[in-house]
Design a protein around this motif. Structure first.
Motif, short mmCIF file in Angstrom:
data_model
loop_
_atom_site.label_atom_id
_atom_site.label_comp_id
_atom_site.label_asym_id
_atom_site.label_seq_id
_atom_site.Cartn_x
_atom_site.Cartn_y
_atom_site.Cartn_z
N ASP A 192 0.82 -1.21 0.00
CA ASP A 192 0.00 0.00 0.00
C ASP A 192 0.86 1.26 0.00
O ASP A 192 0.48 2.28 -0.61
CB ASP A 192 -0.97 0.00 1.18
N GLN A 193 2.02 1.22 0.64
CA GLN A 193 2.87 2.40 0.66
C GLN A 193 3.42 2.69 -0.74
O GLN A 193 3.53 3.86 -1.13
CB GLN A 193 4.00 2.23 1.67
N LEU A 194 3.73 1.66 -1.48
CA LEU A 194 4.20 1.85 -2.85
C LEU A 194 3.10 2.43 -3.73
O LEU A 194 3.35 3.27 -4.60
CB LEU A 194 4.68 0.51 -3.42
N TYR A 195 1.87 2.00 -3.49
CA TYR A 195 0.70 2.49 -4.24
C TYR A 195 0.59 4.01 -4.12
O TYR A 195 0.43 4.73 -5.13
CB TYR A 195 -0.56 1.81 -3.71
N TYR A 196 0.69 4.54 -2.90
CA TYR A 196 0.58 5.99 -2.71
C TYR A 196 1.86 6.71 -3.13
O TYR A 196 1.81 7.84 -3.63
CB TYR A 196 0.28 6.29 -1.24
N THR A 197 3.00 6.05 -2.96
CA THR A 197 4.27 6.65 -3.35
C THR A 197 4.30 6.97 -4.83
O THR A 197 4.75 8.06 -5.25
CB THR A 197 5.44 5.70 -2.99
#
Length: 583
Positions: A192-197
């Motif tokens: 999920d952090q990669l998605y927003y990044t």
């Protein structure tokens, strides 16, 4: 001609005046719109009501923050985020939940994780801080580029503050919030952090959303790599709050992101934040979930299995047993499980005699089990503890009270007070007489060994009293039955670390919070010093005058022995030159 010019001029002035009035009205309308009060709704993801979730919910309720827990009871398919990437399941759940709010212009939506988050201010403070960013969407920031370090150079440079996006907390207007969570459909195991990044690193997407990072922890404080920047302060009224001394900010959301050590740090802050402890009023959270047994009938007391483990020879063993027997709790609601290990076979005979004595007592226990491993070195302490847990379930106990042979419980109310406190796992604070060596650690190092917390001395010395979440406890503790039924209690055999360390580490990994209490003004008891105790003498306890002085004096000296040093007390002389001394 002059009259004509004057008339034209007057018309121009009137038109200008009307235009100015119109502009003023527009500005006023905009100001009214800007001043329109916003509402805050916090969305979080939680599939199980863990200790961490309950702590999060408590902090929201304390600060009056409306929140909505999404996914409760659902199967978690987002991977083990403590050791790897994952969390994509959260994105789908958030998108579905946020869709119904996307058109509410007066609504600010905030997302935070729940298992490792504590709220530390109210909604009005959070809204005020968000408005000061003058943008549509603000994400938390941290000092590590996770989960793809190769993306670090693509981030905009930051002169002062944390540079990289963290997805454990973000806040925004409802429309932009929904847009960022519904941008794409991803697999449950996608990070999920990669998605927003990736959305933030796209300049076009970042500008479209009005997306910024909270570089200096105005709203969101991530703990990983930042604990040395933080300290607990108190208001004049005694309320605790967290300060980031580097940025001079007071964060509203505290997130224990990263490794287990950061979860421990969050638990430490949680001992004080959200009205848990005051330096004026003391432990406020101690009254929560309290089950007062003061007026309860015997049959209304919860059933407790007392499991006693003698893993090595201990001094004053008979006193250890008598103090267990003297606990102020209805024996009809108690069961005894006594294990004597092969290394402690010296105590086997005395243990067997005690068992027979209490079985024949006029006020018998529910059951008494003597798990004698004194003649079988294959009966390990770990296996005995698992047998005791099973026995607890067999008798349908409500609590399991584990006591090692060096835990001297001189206070008769220990068991009752622990049961009343009604925590998942709770230990009475015990220490070695005259020493700072206790049965809990205030902190753990990154390698899992002892580290002193800033409040450890204050707790051990009784300067701060309460119920404290800790990363490690041993020797004596009460476990609530629901934790046992979850299968969370294990005593794994791990090379190079003790049974107690393996036990506590296993609980930390499973998200089970351990507590220690020093709430009572009087002591619960103490820990015996075992290093010098041998069994080579006829009267082995007699040689403990130095290392276990308190128990030695209790055993061998008259209660009034100290009066011999008080010259104001006359000596009793039954006949000439014959004196009575209390020795």
């Amino acid at each position: 001609m002059i009259a004509h010019i004057a008339a034209v001029r007057m018309k121009f002035l009137r038109a200008t005046w009307h235009l100015l009035l119109l502009l003023a009205a527009v500005v006023c309308a905009q100001e009214v719109e800007d001043e329109k009060p916003y509402r805050l709704l916090l969305l979080t993801i939680a599939t199980d009501p863990t200790d961490g979730y309950l702590r999060f919910a408590r902090s929201c309720e304390h600060h009056g923050i409306q929140f909505e827990a999404i996914g409760m009871g659902e199967e978690w398919r987002g991977g083990d985020m403590l050791v790897s990437t994952g969390g994509g399941q959260k994105i789908g759940l958030l998108a579905k939940a946020a869709e119904k709010y996307k058109d509410e212009k007066d609504l600010i939506l905030m997302y935070t994780d729940s298992y490792d988050v504590i709220l530390s201010s109210d909604a009005s403070d959070i809204i005020k801080k968000f408005k000061e960013f003058n943008t549509n969407l603000v994400f938390a920031a941290e000092g590590f580029c996770w989960p793809d370090e190769t993306l670090a150079t693509k981030y905009p440079r930051v002169a002062f503050g944390k540079r990289y996006l963290n997805s454990g907390g973000f806040i925004g207007h409802a429309a932009q919030f929904y847009s960022v969570v519904s941008y794409k459909t991803v697999a449950d195991t996608y990070d999920d952090q990669l998605y927003y990044t990736m959305q933030y690193l796209s300049l076009a997407r970042r500008n479209e959303l009005g997306m910024r990072l909270d570089h200096r922890s105005h709203i969101f404080q991530n703990l990983n790599g930042a604990t040395s920047d933080l300290e607990i302060n108190f208001t004049e009224e005694g309320t605790a709050f967290l300060v980031n001394s580097v940025y001079s900010t007071t964060p509203s959301v505290v997130h224990g992101n990263g490794p287990l050590a950061m979860k421990d740090a969050l638990s430490h802050y949680g001992n004080y934040l959200a009205g848990a402890w005051s330096n004026v009023k003391g432990c406020l959270a101690c009254a929560e979930n309290y089950n007062n047994l003061k007026t309860a009938y015997d049959e209304d007391h919860p059933v407790v299995l007392i499991a006693l483990f003698i893993d090595q020879p201990v001094p004053f063993f008979h006193k250890f047993l008598s103090r267990i027997e003297r606990q102020f709790y209805p024996k009809s609601r108690l069961a005894i499980f006594l294990h004597v290990n092969f290394q402690a076979k010296y105590h086997s005979v005395a243990a067997g005699e005690w068992v027979e004595t209490i079985k024949a007592s006029e006020t018998p226990y529910m059951s008494v089990t003597f798990d004698d491993g004194s003649f079988d070195d294959a009966m390990t302490s770990e296996s005995a503890r698992h047998r005791a847990l099973k026995e607890c379930q067999n008798i349908n106990c409500s609590f399991y009270f584990s006591v090692d042979g060096d835990a001297m419980l001189s206070n008769r109310l220990v068991l009752k007070r622990l049961v009343e406190q009604n925590r998942t796992i709770l230990a009475p604070m015990l220490s070695k007489a005259g020493m700072l060596w206790s049965n809990f650690w205030g902190a753990k190092s990154a390698t899992g060994f002892y580290e002193r917390s800033e409040d450890y001395l204050a707790i051990v010395n009784g300067e701060r009293r309460g119920v404290w979440a800790v990363p490690h406890m041993s020797h004596c503790y009460l476990i609530r039955r629901d934790v046992i039924d979850q299968g969370s209690i294990e005593y794994p055999v791990v090379d190079d670390i003790s049974t107690d360390m393996a036990f506590s580490s296993n609980l930390r990994r499973k998200g089970i919070t351990m507590y220690v209490t020093n709430k009572e003004v009087t002591t619960w008891g103490h820990l015996s010093e075992l290093s010098s105790f041998t069994t080579k003498h006829l009267h082995n306890d007699l040689y403990q005058i130095t290392d276990n002085k308190w128990d030695w004096e209790q055993e061998y000296l008259h209660p009034n022995y100290s009066q011999n040093l008080n010259t104001s007390i006359p000596l009793i002389e039954p006949c000439n030159d014959v004196y009575w001394y209390p020795v």
